[in-house]
Design an enzyme around this catalytic site. Structure first.
Site, PDB file in Angstrom:
ATOM      1  N   PRO A   1       0.788  -1.230   0.000  1.00 32.43           N
ATOM      2  CG  PRO A   1      -0.086  -1.082   2.138  1.00 32.43           C
ATOM      3  CD  PRO A   1       0.553  -2.050   1.192  1.00 32.43           C
ATOM      4  CG  ASN A   2      -0.235   4.234   1.364  1.00 31.20           C
ATOM      5  OD1 ASN A   2      -1.229   4.802   0.911  1.00 31.20           O
ATOM      6  ND2 ASN A   2      -0.243   3.590   2.519  1.00 31.20           N
TER       7      ASN A   2
ATOM      8  NE  ARG B   1       3.995   6.502   1.698  1.00 31.63           N
ATOM      9  CZ  ARG B   1       4.242   5.264   2.082  1.00 31.63           C
ATOM     10  NH1 ARG B   1       4.690   4.377   1.223  1.00 31.63           N
ATOM     11  NH2 ARG B   1       4.048   4.905   3.332  1.00 31.63           N
TER      12      ARG B   1
ATOM     13  CE1 TYR C   1       8.933   4.973   3.039  1.00 30.29           C
ATOM     14  CE2 TYR C   1       7.376   6.796   2.997  1.00 30.29           C
ATOM     15  CZ  TYR C   1       7.844   5.638   3.579  1.00 30.29           C
ATOM     16  OH  TYR C   1       7.225   5.123   4.697  1.00 30.29           O
TER      17      TYR C   1
ATOM     18  CG  ASN D   1       8.372  -2.088   0.177  1.00 29.48           C
ATOM     19  OD1 ASN D   1       7.841  -2.166   1.290  1.00 29.48           O
ATOM     20  ND2 ASN D   1       8.950  -0.975  -0.267  1.00 29.48           N
TER      21      ASN D   1
ATOM     22  CB  ALA E   1       1.604   0.075   6.390  1.00 31.57           C
TER      23      ALA E   1
ATOM     24  CD  GLU F   1      11.272  -7.289   6.025  1.00 34.40           C
ATOM     25  OE1 GLU F   1      11.926  -8.202   6.591  1.00 34.40           O
ATOM     26  OE2 GLU F   1      10.638  -6.421   6.643  1.00 34.40           O
TER      27      GLU F   1
ATOM     28  CG  HIS G   1      11.214  -2.288   4.339  1.00 29.03           C
ATOM     29  ND1 HIS G   1       9.843  -2.256   4.236  1.00 29.03           N
ATOM     30  CD2 HIS G   1      11.511  -3.407   5.038  1.00 29.03           C
ATOM     31  CE1 HIS G   1       9.336  -3.301   4.852  1.00 29.03           C
ATOM     32  NE2 HIS G   1      10.326  -4.027   5.348  1.00 29.03           N
TER      33      HIS G   1
ATOM     34  NE  ARG H   1      10.118   5.845   8.663  1.00 35.86           N
ATOM     35  CZ  ARG H   1       9.178   5.682   7.723  1.00 35.86           C
ATOM     36  NH1 ARG H   1       9.298   4.704   6.836  1.00 35.86           N
ATOM     37  NH2 ARG H   1       8.153   6.499   7.668  1.00 35.86           N
TER      38      ARG H   1
HETATM   39  C1  DQA Z   1       8.327   0.990   3.682  1.00 38.28           C
HETATM   40  C2  DQA Z   1       8.480   1.149   5.203  1.00 38.28           C
HETATM   41  C3  DQA Z   1       7.159   0.917   5.904  1.00 38.28           C
HETATM   42  O1  DQA Z   1       7.319   1.103   7.303  1.00 38.28           O
HETATM   43  C4  DQA Z   1       6.117   1.902   5.408  1.00 38.28           C
HETATM   44  O2  DQA Z   1       4.860   1.615   5.997  1.00 38.28           O
HETATM   45  C5  DQA Z   1       6.014   1.955   3.926  1.00 38.28           C
HETATM   46  C6  DQA Z   1       7.234   1.874   3.127  1.00 38.28           C
HETATM   47  C7  DQA Z   1       9.631   1.340   2.935  1.00 38.28           C
HETATM   48  O3  DQA Z   1       9.766   0.923   1.800  1.00 38.28           O
HETATM   49  O4  DQA Z   1      10.474   2.048   3.488  1.00 38.28           O
HETATM   50  O5  DQA Z   1       4.939   2.157   3.378  1.00 38.28           O
HETATM   51  O6  DQA Z   1       8.020  -0.373   3.411  1.00 38.28           O
END
Ligand code: DQA
Length: 144
Positions: free
Chosen positions: A11-12, A19, A24, A76, A79, A100, A102, A109
Site C-alpha cells: 500500500p501507498n 509521497r 522515500y 515490499n 505498512a 523483504e 524497504h 523509525r
Molecule cells: C516501507 C516502510 C514501511 O514502514 C512503510 O509503511 C512503507 C514503506 C519502505 O519501503 O520504506 O509504506 O516499506
C-alpha cells in the site's frame, strides 16, 4: 523453477515520487520498475512487477509465485509488513524464497515499524538504501 522474480509492492507505494520524498526519495515506482527491468536483463532474469493497496491481493500473489515456480519474491509489503500475520503465514506457506525490501530503514523509525511479520519468514532483508534496496535485493535473488 523459472527465472522469474516476482516484485510485489504494497500500500501507498503507488504514490512514490510525491509521497514523503524526504523519507522515500523522488523515484517513482515506475522508475524503480524500469531500472529493475534493465538489471534483470543483464542478470538473465525476468521480472513480474506489481503493486496493490490490498492485503489479500498480496497473499494471492505470493500463492501465485509458488504456483508459477518463481525463482524468488522481492516483497515490499509497506505498512502490512508491521501488521499482517496473513502475510507471514503466506510467506511460510510457500517454498519460494522471499526477500523483504524497504526503501527506508524501519528499524530507525517509529516503534510500531520495528516489528516485521514479513521478516519472521523472509530469507533475507534489504532496507534503508532508497530505490537501491530493490537493486541489491535483485542481486541477492540472482545469487540464490
Ligand atoms: C516501507 C516502510 C514501511 O514502514 C512503510 O509503511 C512503507 C514503506 C519502505 O519501503 O520504506 O509504506 O516499506
Amino acid at each position: 523453477m523459472t527465472d522469474t522474480v516476482f516484485v510485489l509492492n504494497g500500500p501507498n507505494l503507488n504514490l512514490l515520487g510525491t509521497r514523503e520524498p524526504e523519507i522515500y526519495g523522488s523515484a517513482t515506482l515506475a522508475d524503480i520498475e524500469a531500472d529493475l527491468r534493465g538489471q534483470a536483463d543483464t542478470l538473465g532474469l525476468a521480472i513480474d512487477f506489481r503493486q496493490t493497496n490490498h492485503e489479500g491481493e498480496l497473499v494471492d500473489w505470493l500463492h501465485e509465485a509458488q504456483r508459477e515456480g518463481a525463482k524468488a519474491v522481492l516483497l515490499n509489503a509497506a505498512a502490512y509488513t508491521h501488521t499482517s500475520i496473513a502475510l507471514l503465514d503466506a510467506c511460510r506457506a510457500i517454498t519460494v524464497p522471499v526477500i523483504e525490501v524497504h526503501l527506508s530503514d524501519p528499524t530507525t523509525r517509529e516503534d510500531f515499524r520495528h516489528v516485521s511479520y514479513v521478516g519472521m519468514a523472509a530469507a533475507d532483508c534489504v532496507q534503508g538504501l532508497g530505490a537501491r534496496s530493490y537493486a541489491v535485493a535483485l542481486d541477492k535473488a540472482a545469487a540464490l
